[in-house]
Design an enzyme around this catalytic site. Structure first.
Site, PDB file in Angstrom:
ATOM      1  N   SER A 286       0.863  -1.193   0.000  1.00 45.81           N
ATOM      2  CA  SER A 286       0.000   0.000   0.000  1.00 45.81           C
ATOM      3  C   SER A 286       0.891   1.232   0.000  1.00 45.81           C
ATOM      4  O   SER A 286       2.092   1.134   0.259  1.00 45.81           O
ATOM      5  CB  SER A 286      -0.874   0.027   1.249  1.00 45.81           C
ATOM      6  OG  SER A 286      -0.108   0.408   2.377  1.00 45.81           O
ATOM      7  N   ASP A 287       0.337   2.395  -0.240  1.00 45.20           N
ATOM      8  CA  ASP A 287       1.106   3.602   0.021  1.00 45.20           C
ATOM      9  C   ASP A 287       1.057   3.849   1.537  1.00 45.20           C
ATOM     10  O   ASP A 287       0.298   3.209   2.270  1.00 45.20           O
ATOM     11  CB  ASP A 287       0.571   4.800  -0.773  1.00 45.20           C
ATOM     12  CG  ASP A 287       1.653   5.879  -0.948  1.00 45.20           C
ATOM     13  OD1 ASP A 287       2.624   5.885  -0.157  1.00 45.20           O
ATOM     14  OD2 ASP A 287       1.528   6.715  -1.847  1.00 45.20           O
ATOM     15  N   ALA A 288       1.881   4.776   2.015  1.00 39.67           N
ATOM     16  CA  ALA A 288       2.018   4.977   3.454  1.00 39.67           C
ATOM     17  C   ALA A 288       0.661   5.295   4.085  1.00 39.67           C
ATOM     18  O   ALA A 288      -0.024   6.207   3.616  1.00 39.67           O
ATOM     19  CB  ALA A 288       3.007   6.102   3.727  1.00 39.67           C
ATOM     20  N   GLY A 290      -1.896   3.798   3.765  1.00 37.10           N
ATOM     21  CA  GLY A 290      -2.945   3.611   2.772  1.00 37.10           C
ATOM     22  C   GLY A 290      -4.090   2.722   3.239  1.00 37.10           C
ATOM     23  O   GLY A 290      -5.241   2.941   2.851  1.00 37.10           O
TER      24      GLY A 290
END
Ligand code: BGC
Length: 760
Positions: A286-288, A290
């Site tokens: 995931s993105d941070a 996310g």
């Protein structure tokens, strides 16, 4: 003048290679069966909690008080990010390998975007080189330095197509075009990862942010994206697909809603397209924060729901929000998540660790870091890359190159002597900017000349950047208006006594990048006013732009005799700018993005469909009543110190059947008196078919170096790969039997034309 005709092959640059004595051991490529056997053996020994641990990426040092040791000892973290400390990497790895029950090594990830110690031009600039080999070597150098320091995984390349110059992250990608974007995506994957995962001196790459993050409404970072499937597949996905074909080992999901479903919880995106249709064997992070965001964004009802829906959608590893470790084991025990999906996700992470050779070589060699980071070959590559990425936007009355005998220069502007802004956005944590500035580069190149400098008034974001806290050094209080005025006057006075004025202007590093969108594309602060005052002195003025996005420099484009787009050129930036200004290198880069005349133009890109009032028609110019609808500088544009002509455009077989390929040839001639580079660009337009198609689409390019009078023949292939598209009316990929326009030339307005007909 003599004329040489030869077939163009990829230009091979003589690259200084890193010395072999410093090479790191390579892990041999493993067969799928070997990897599968090892992964399954591990999975059989793992508890549910240990499996969940592999899907958890934790912050290793960015936040004060982060204490990863305990989590790692419990087998609770598969990966650590935001740490940049070789000794600490080894300490933590020792805990994982020697103190956790199964000894599974940790994967250390960090954003190594355009260099680790040696900083290359920002990715948008690298795309302006139109030279994938230079981008590949830059990524290889970044990988070598990062790997020596103990990093296994970079969160790069960022391959988001960006057609809205307001969006700050346009600086991190290859610009607006899917074809150029795909070529540059593949080049970076090859550079970061090498011939196979586990190759010496390389790292695991990560294609991000899947997908269509660059289409944020209004160019506002993180905002929702609404893009129909046809546009996703024809425009936003090609660079991601190219990364998969090039063997990228990981993907990162994007932050935002894609058509009302967050990318990190989007089953169609992550499972149906990426994993099933494209057969991506790696893992998706995931993105941070996310996964936690699924709650913030009003998609998941609680953290448990967020964990369940993200994993079920096809996300494999969570970055930093702690939602997976908190919920996944419970959800699996309750039967709310199939064990098979957890095993699949864990298997994907373990397979990458096995292929990288982490089990055999978990530690960084602390004795070798210094020598690798100091390798002079890296700086030579960075200088070459910076030279090749620069774009000459204007050069009236041959203002450039400057005479090598120039006696006095005034180097003016807030960016002229700023190391951080010469390197640009996205530095690795703890990095001390060490770039050669434009002022330093010119002083080094012209030891006998008088080179004076004044910065002029400061420029500054109205809203501070959330990343400022991570940049080293004391923070200066804002200038008062009086201080700004004094700096303005001093800059004009400094310029008054010089023969030539070099104005170094543009944007600070923190004015582009994440959470760095703008509502205006003008030169920030009082820079344009200062530029007007400098031009008013009646001397030759050269504007050197340092920036991470297109700027609407309308006044400069008509009044400053020479403009060099140098982007944010990195560690060797000042030397490279001096090389180009003094004519030691002729600029040959081309714009990978359209330059709009105003932020009100955005999104503006060349590959638009034809309309009721086509370009060139009388009606076209009434699109806006207050501004021409045409760009300030078109996609693909860039001048040289020499001139080129294109001739003899031929389509080998002007009629081909669907599925067959046609060859397109053209001669490119250097018609000037000095050597230089030109980029031959091939555009096509399908005249009619299942769907309307863009008026022009790039389908091939080649950067050539030509001596004075030299001609090269260039050959392109137009086959089903180039001519097919995702048809909205048919709901599938099609190649129509249709007539095509073909143009080849030096930018997206090329006029040399030929016909191609594809028969059923
Ligand atoms: C960015 C990513 C980056 C990640 C880790 C996020 O805020 O969107 O591009 O890789 O942070 O630093």
């Amino acid at each position: 003048m003599h004329s040489l005709v030869r077939t163009a092959t990829a230009v091979l640059l003589v690259a200084a290679l890193p010395s072999l004595a410093l090479a790191q051991a390579s892990s041999p490529p493993l067969t799928d069966a070997q990897v599968k056997a090892r992964v399954e053996a591990l999975l059989r020994q793992m508890t549910l909690e240990e499996k969940v641990g592999q899907l958890n990426q934790i912050a290793g040092g960015l936040f004060p008080g982060a204490k990863p040791e305990g989590v790692i000892r419990q087998g609770g973290a598969g990966s650590v990010l935001w740490l940049n400390d070789t000794k600490k990497f080894n300490e933590l790895q020792k805990v994982a390998v020697e103190e956790s029950r199964l000894g599974i090594p940790v994967l250390f990830g960090l954003d190594v975007i355009h260099g680790y110690r040696t900083i290359f031009p920002v990715p948008l600039a690298m795309a302006a080189s139109w030279d994938p080999s230079v981008h590949e070597r830059a990524a290889a150098v970044a990988a070598r330095e990062a790997r020596a320091a103990g990093i296994h995984w970079t969160f790069a390349p960022m391959v988001d197509i960006a057609r809205d110059a307001r969006w700050g992250r346009i600086v991190e990608g290859a610009g607006e075009d899917p074809y150029l974007g795909a070529v540059m995506a593949a080049a970076q994957v090859r550079g970061f990862q090498g011939p196979h995962l586990g190759a010496a001196d390389r790292v695991l790459a990560c294609a991000k942010h899947f997908g269509a993050y660059g289409a944020a409404e209004g160019g506002r970072d993180y905002d929702p994206v609404y893009v129909p499937e046809g546009q996703l597949r024809n425009v936003y996905f090609p660079p991601f697909h190219a990364a998969v074909v090039a063997g990228v080992g990981s993907f990162m999901s994007a932050y935002m809603d894609l058509n009302d479903v967050p990318a990190g919880g989007n089953r169609w995106l992550l499972s149906d397209v990426l994993k099933k249709e494209w057969g991506f064997p790696g893992f998706v992070v995931s993105d941070a924060m996310g996964v936690g965001n699924l709650l913030t964004m009003g998609f998941a009802k609680d953290r448990g729901d967020a964990a369940r829906r993200a994993l079920a959608a096809g996300l494999d590893m969570e970055m930093a929000s702690g939602v997976f470790p908190e919920n996944l084991a419970r959800l699996a025990k309750e039967g709310a998540l199939p064990m098979a999906r957890i095993d699949d996700a864990v298997g994907r992470v373990l397979a990458v660790k096995v292929r990288l050779g982490l089990f055999e070589r978990p530690y960084a060699d602390e004795t070798r870091v210094f020598s690798v980071l100091a390798d002079p070959a890296h700086r030579a590559e960075a200088r070459l890359a910076a030279r090749r990425s620069m774009v000459l936007l204007r050069n009236e009355r041959r203002t450039l190159p400057l005479a090598k005998t120039v006696a006095s220069l005034a180097v003016i502007g807030p960016l002229a002597d700023s190391k951080a802004d010469t390197e640009g956005s996205w530095m690795v944590f703890g990095h001390e900017p060490a770039a050669v500035t434009v002022l330093e580069g010119l002083r080094a190149r012209l030891p006998g000349a008088k080179v004076v400098h004044a910065p002029g008034p400061e420029i500054r974001r109205q809203v501070p950047s959330m990343f400022d806290q991570f940049t080293p050094g004391p923070k200066k209080p804002p200038q008062t208006p009086e201080q700004g005025e004094a700096a303005f006057q001093q800059a004009v006075e400094t310029a008054r006594g010089a023969d030539v004025v070099i104005a170094v202007m543009g944007e600070l590093a923190n004015m582009s990048g994440e959470a760095a969108s703008r509502a205006s594309l003008d030169l920030p602060g009082r820079q344009e006013e200062l530029l007007k005052a400098l031009v008013g002195l009646g001397k030759p003025v050269v504007l050197v732009l340092l920036n991470g996005r297109p700027l609407s420099i309308n006044w400069a484009a008509e009044n400053v005799p020479a403009i060099l787009e140098a982007w944010q050129p990195g560690t060797e930036g000042g030397h490279a700018v001096a090389d180009v200004l003094l004519g030691d290198a002729s600029p040959g880069g081309k714009l990978p993005v359209t330059f709009p005349r105003s932020a009100g133009h955005a999104p503006l890109y060349y590959a638009r469909n034809l309309t009721h009032s086509p370009e060139g028609s009388r009606m076209y110019n009434v699109r806006y009543w207050d501004l021409p609808p045409t760009p300030l500088f078109p996609f693909g544009y860039g001048l040289s110190y020499t001139t080129f002509s294109f001739s003899n455009l031929k389509v080998g077989s002007p009629q081909v059947r669907v599925g067959a390929a046609a060859t397109v040839t053209v001669d490119v001639t250097n018609t000037g008196t000095v050597a230089g580079d030109e980029v031959a660009q091939l555009y096509v337009h399908q005249r009619a078919g299942s769907d309307s198609r863009p008026g022009r689409e790039l389908k091939g390019f080649r950067r050539l170096s030509l001596g004075p009078g030299e001609t090269q023949a260039v050959t392109f292939t137009l086959g089903p790969e180039e001519l097919r598209y995702w048809s909205t009316s048919q709901g599938k990929w099609v190649q129509d039997a249709a007539a095509f326009d073909v143009w080849v030339g030096s930018d997206s307005t090329a006029t040399l034309h030929a016909n191609l007909e594809v028969l059923p």
